[in-house]
Every structure is written in C-alpha cells, then in structure tokens.
Design an enzyme around this catalytic site. Structure first.
Site, PDB file in Angstrom:
ATOM      1  CB  SER A 144      28.074  -8.144  48.118  1.00  0.00           C
ATOM      2  OG  SER A 144      27.278  -7.498  49.097  1.00  0.00           O
ATOM      3  CE1 TYR A 157      32.705  -5.240  48.673  1.00  0.00           C
ATOM      4  CE2 TYR A 157      30.261  -4.875  49.385  1.00  0.00           C
ATOM      5  CZ  TYR A 157      30.978  -5.912  49.175  1.00  0.00           C
ATOM      6  OH  TYR A 157      31.338  -6.968  49.179  1.00  0.00           O
TER       7      TYR A 157
HETATM    8  P1  NDP Z   1      38.447 -10.645  53.554  1.00  0.00           P
HETATM    9  O1  NDP Z   1      38.808  -9.261  53.879  1.00  0.00           O
HETATM   10  O2  NDP Z   1      39.234 -11.708  54.697  1.00  0.00           O
HETATM   11  O3  NDP Z   1      39.172 -11.649  51.822  1.00  0.00           O
HETATM   12  C1  NDP Z   1      39.223 -10.407  51.094  1.00  0.00           C
HETATM   13  C2  NDP Z   1      40.118 -10.727  50.140  1.00  0.00           C
HETATM   14  O4  NDP Z   1      40.110  -9.543  49.174  1.00  0.00           O
HETATM   15  C3  NDP Z   1      41.593 -10.895  50.760  1.00  0.00           C
HETATM   16  O5  NDP Z   1      42.375 -11.966  50.096  1.00  0.00           O
HETATM   17  C4  NDP Z   1      42.689  -9.404  50.252  1.00  0.00           C
HETATM   18  O6  NDP Z   1      43.770  -9.985  49.794  1.00  0.00           O
HETATM   19  C5  NDP Z   1      42.036  -9.359  48.850  1.00  0.00           C
HETATM   20  N1  NDP Z   1      41.751  -8.373  48.235  1.00  0.00           N
HETATM   21  C6  NDP Z   1      41.679  -7.192  48.570  1.00  0.00           C
HETATM   22  N2  NDP Z   1      41.727  -6.198  47.830  1.00  0.00           N
HETATM   23  C7  NDP Z   1      42.807  -6.658  47.313  1.00  0.00           C
HETATM   24  C8  NDP Z   1      44.200  -6.313  46.022  1.00  0.00           C
HETATM   25  N3  NDP Z   1      43.907  -4.790  45.618  1.00  0.00           N
HETATM   26  N4  NDP Z   1      44.141  -6.986  45.717  1.00  0.00           N
HETATM   27  C9  NDP Z   1      44.899  -8.310  45.823  1.00  0.00           C
HETATM   28  N5  NDP Z   1      43.654  -8.506  47.081  1.00  0.00           N
HETATM   29  C10 NDP Z   1      42.640  -7.928  47.624  1.00  0.00           C
HETATM   30  O7  NDP Z   1      37.165 -10.853  53.236  1.00  0.00           O
HETATM   31  P2  NDP Z   1      36.219 -11.748  53.059  1.00  0.00           P
HETATM   32  O8  NDP Z   1      36.561 -13.119  53.180  1.00  0.00           O
HETATM   33  O9  NDP Z   1      35.095 -11.777  53.930  1.00  0.00           O
HETATM   34  O10 NDP Z   1      35.837 -11.292  51.172  1.00  0.00           O
HETATM   35  C11 NDP Z   1      35.433 -12.347  50.054  1.00  0.00           C
HETATM   36  C12 NDP Z   1      35.028 -11.704  49.335  1.00  0.00           C
HETATM   37  O11 NDP Z   1      33.715 -11.994  49.544  1.00  0.00           O
HETATM   38  C13 NDP Z   1      34.841 -10.668  49.371  1.00  0.00           C
HETATM   39  O12 NDP Z   1      35.124 -10.678  47.901  1.00  0.00           O
HETATM   40  C14 NDP Z   1      33.866 -10.102  49.504  1.00  0.00           C
HETATM   41  O13 NDP Z   1      33.785  -8.502  48.745  1.00  0.00           O
HETATM   42  C15 NDP Z   1      33.370 -10.699  49.560  1.00  0.00           C
HETATM   43  N6  NDP Z   1      31.402 -10.575  50.124  1.00  0.00           N
HETATM   44  C16 NDP Z   1      32.412 -10.668  51.643  1.00  0.00           C
HETATM   45  C17 NDP Z   1      31.396 -10.824  52.807  1.00  0.00           C
HETATM   46  C18 NDP Z   1      31.527 -10.561  54.461  1.00  0.00           C
HETATM   47  O14 NDP Z   1      30.334 -10.719  55.154  1.00  0.00           O
HETATM   48  N7  NDP Z   1      32.433 -11.373  54.618  1.00  0.00           N
HETATM   49  C19 NDP Z   1      29.844 -10.295  52.513  1.00  0.00           C
HETATM   50  C20 NDP Z   1      29.137  -9.808  51.226  1.00  0.00           C
HETATM   51  C21 NDP Z   1      30.720  -9.748  50.406  1.00  0.00           C
HETATM   52  P3  NDP Z   1      44.870  -9.591  51.513  1.00  0.00           P
HETATM   53  O15 NDP Z   1      44.699 -10.107  52.842  1.00  0.00           O
HETATM   54  O16 NDP Z   1      45.682 -10.125  50.923  1.00  0.00           O
HETATM   55  O17 NDP Z   1      45.059  -8.169  51.308  1.00  0.00           O
END
Ligand code: NDP
Length: 254
Positions: A144, A157
C-alpha cells in the site's frame, strides 16, 4: 510475446474474487495461467470463477479465511489437487480498520495483522515446496502507500503493509537460490469496495487524491493486470525483492 506467456502455469490469488485481486486474476488468466481464486465470500467466488471461465480460463475457487492459520496450506492442497502444481502466488486479500492508535483494540490489531501480514507469510510458506518442485515460482504481495507513509488512522494497516515490504525482501533473499522471485506492489488510491467505504468515511478524500495524483485520476483494478503478468512471468526473472508503486505518481511528489 513469449516472455509474458503463462501457459501451463498455475496461480493462486487470495482475495481474487473482486477488486484488484480479480483484475490480477483476469490478467494472469489472459496470459494463459490457470487460476485458483482463494476467497471468503462464496457468492463473489462463484461470480469470479464464472467470469474467468467465460473468458476462456481454467479457474476454480477455494474457501479462504485469511485469519485461519491453516488457510495457506488448505489452499495449496486444493490447488495441487485441482491443477497438480503451483507456480504463482498473489497475496492480495487485505483489510483495514480505520481508527486512531489509542482507540484500536488488540483484537483489531491482530485482525488486521493476521489478515494482511501473517496470512501472506503462511501462504508463501505453504506454496514454497511446490514452487521448488516446479523449478521456480513467483510471489506477488500487495502492500500500500502505507507501506511507505504513516497515517494517524491506520497504525495497524500501515504496520502490516510495511511488514509486507520487509517480508518480501527476506523471502526474495531466501528463495532466490530456488529460482523464486518475490516482489510487492504498492497500490495508490484505487477505486474498489475498500476505498468506496473510505470516501464515505473521509469527507474531502476524493479532492485530496485528485489533487496529489499526477495522473489526475483514481486507479482502476485493471491497472494491475499488466504488472501482475510481468511479475508472474519469465520477463521479470532478474527482478526480486522490489516494491513497485502502482499509484499514478502519488508517491513521487509532496
Ligand atoms: P476489496 O475490498 O475489493 O478486496 C479485498 C479482498 O480481500 C476481498 O476479496 C476480501 O474478501 C478479501 N479479504 C479481506 N479480509 C479477508 C479475510 N479475513 N479472509 C479472506 N479474504 C479477505 O479491495 P481492494 O481490491 O482494493 O484490495 C485488494 C488489496 O489491495 C488489499 O490488500 C488492499 O489492502 C490493497 N490496497 C488497496 C488500495 C485501494 O486503494 N483500493 C490501496 C492500497 C492497498 P471478501 O470480499 O470475500 O470478503
């Protein structure tokens, strides 16, 4: 181009059922990889597998709860059972709890650390022997902007995402001898479910992001497809231990 070809390769994408994870899965599938969507929400898992299948990919989903310490092993086992090998691991599942440090409970700290950092380690460890067996592998972990910057509302985080960069360097150093390359991607502000919530909780966020991002827009999940293919393919075989911002320039100016 052959250097980017992933035909015959098998990729696990945690949180591959939506947002950035699904876009990376679609990129890898487009380059020829078979995909294991390791996701928590069953409906989203089914929709992701359906979308990947309709695009011509071989894809399955595996139930994945990142805070379950055995989730990495179970996912690796399922990938082997389905496709017989593991070449690529994308550690993408992630969560954030927006609170000041003094208001964050230890349970919340552990929830974020376990989901983002411990799970990344456990999944990489579970896939390692199978990548060795395959003659090499690729680990791509999602950090991130808070891998680099601090935030008064995101101590847990930020610690977890900073840890991903350091973990990536150590895995890269340890496993280079096995022809396994490990790299991190550092997303800027990307329009997904995660940040849509943030935009509601943080008035003025959209304006601040737009003002600071030289590209003049929020990122889109699709912005991660190409770099995922690059880091998963032989085109990046001499690149390991890096942390690459995918941020439209957010991190290069104050
Ligand atoms: P989303 O919310 O679309 O995706 C997050 C994903 O993580 C989902 O598939 C969710 O699963 C999964 N997840 C969260 N907690 C759990 C858990 N306990 N067990 C299994 N799966 C879990 O967000 P993004 O696509 O934005 O995020 C993807 C990555 O990118 C993350 O690591 C986030 O920190 C990182 N990121 C995103 C940014 C942004 O601006 N969007 C910026 C910086 C980093 P489900 O939906 O099935 O619950």
């Amino acid at each position: 181009m052959k250097a980017f070809d992933l035909s015959g390769k098998v990729a696990i994408v945690t949180g591959g059922n939506g947002g950035i994870g699904l876009a990376m899965a679609q990129g890898l599938a487009g380059a020829g990889a078979s995909i294991v969507v390791a996701g928590r929400n069953e409906q989203k898992n089914a929709a992701a597998v359906d979308a990947l299948g309709k695009a011509g990919a071989k894809a399955v989903s595996v139930p994945f709860e990142a805070t379950d310490e055995s989730a990495g092993r179970k996912t690796a086992d399922a990938a082997l059972q389905e496709f017989g090998r593991i070449d690529i691991l994308v550690n993408n599942a992630g969560t954030a709890i927006r609170k000041r440090p003094e208001d964050t409970s230890l349970a919340e700290w552990h929830q974020v650390m376990n989901t983002n950092l411990t799970s990344t380690f456990a999944c990489a460890q579970a896939c390692y022997p199978h990548m060795v067996k395959a003659g090499g592998g690729k680990v791509i972990s999602i950090g991130s902007m808070l891998s680099m910057f601090g935030s008064q509302f995101h101590a847990s985080y930020g610690a977890s995402k900073g840890g991903i960069v350091q973990l990536t360097r150590s895995l890269a150093a340890a496993w280079a001898k096995d022809n396994i390359q490990c790299n991190a991607l550092l997303p800027g502000w990307i329009d997904t479910e995660l940040t849509r919530r943030g935009r509601v909780e943080m008035p003025g966020l959209n304006e601040r992001v737009m003002a600071r991002t030289p590209a003049g827009r929020w990122g889109l999940p699709g912005d991660f497809a190409g770099i995922a293919v690059f880091l998963a393919s032989s085109a990046s075989n001499f690149i390991t231990g890096t942390a690459i911002p995918v941020d439209g320039g957010y991190s290069i100016q104050v």
